[in-house]
Design an enzyme around this catalytic site. Structure first.
Site, PDB file in Angstrom:
ATOM      1  N   HIS A  83       0.884  -1.177   0.000  1.00  0.00           N
ATOM      2  CA  HIS A  83       0.000   0.000   0.000  1.00  0.00           C
ATOM      3  C   HIS A  83       0.913   1.215   0.000  1.00  0.00           C
ATOM      4  CE1 HIS A  83       0.940   0.573   4.269  1.00  0.00           C
ATOM      5  NE2 HIS A  83       1.001  -0.748   4.261  1.00  0.00           N
ATOM      6  N   GLY A  84       0.393   2.395   0.234  1.00  0.00           N
ATOM      7  CA  GLY A  84       1.178   3.623   0.147  1.00  0.00           C
ATOM      8  C   GLY A  84       2.458   3.617   0.960  1.00  0.00           C
TER       9      GLY A  84
END
Length: 161
Positions: free
Chosen positions: A10-11
């Site tokens: 994810h980020g």
């Protein structure tokens, strides 16, 4: 580095950790993700342009983690639980650090105790982390690189309270 993060890629992993570490390969070691083509495709879409992402089950990971050609790359291994992290360190040629990020919130396991807002551990999780540390590998909790680190000893003392 091996990162434990229940969200896998994810980020924080794709942008912050991969850039901070300068990796050119991200290996996701997770049997469930490797068996699900939709999840594998989603993880690959989340990967940064600067790193190739490979999703492997434990069996294939064991082979790749011992392939000498892997030494030519800067690799971040991402798993979503302490058990998979233990598997990786027991089957990889070289791991210096296991970094714990977000873990324990998604799986509603009533035996897990809250360490902080982003970390919940049960006795088996602690046993896996201690087994990793017993191999001489540093185990630390750290959400992002510019945040302070919490050692395994500090995590265990927080869990005991």
């Amino acid at each position: 580095m091996v990162r434990i993060d229940e969200r896998l890629v994810h980020g924080q992993v794709a942008l912050v950790w991969s850039r901070n570490l300068g990796v050119d390969r991200i290996l996701v070691v997770n049997d469930k993700a490797a068996a699900d083509p939709v999840q594998t495709a989603t993880l690959k879409m989340a990967a940064p342009d600067t790193a190739k992402l490979i999703v492997l089950d434990r069996s294939k990971a064991k082979t790749l983690l011992n392939d000498p050609r892997l030494n030519d790359f800067k690799v971040l291994v991402v798993v979503n639980n302490p058990s998979d992290a233990r598997f990786v360190v027991e089957n990889a040629n070289h791991v210096d650090l296991v970094n714990i990020g977000n873990f324990g919130k998604v799986d509603k396991d009533a035996t897990r105790k809250r360490i902080n807002d982003n970390l919940l551990l049960n006795d088996q999780d602690i046993a896996d982390l201690k087994a990793i540390a017993a191999k001489g590998i540093k185990v630390e909790y750290q959400l992002v690189p510019d945040q302070g680190k919490t050692s395994l000893d500090q995590i265990i003392s927080q869990e005991a309270n």
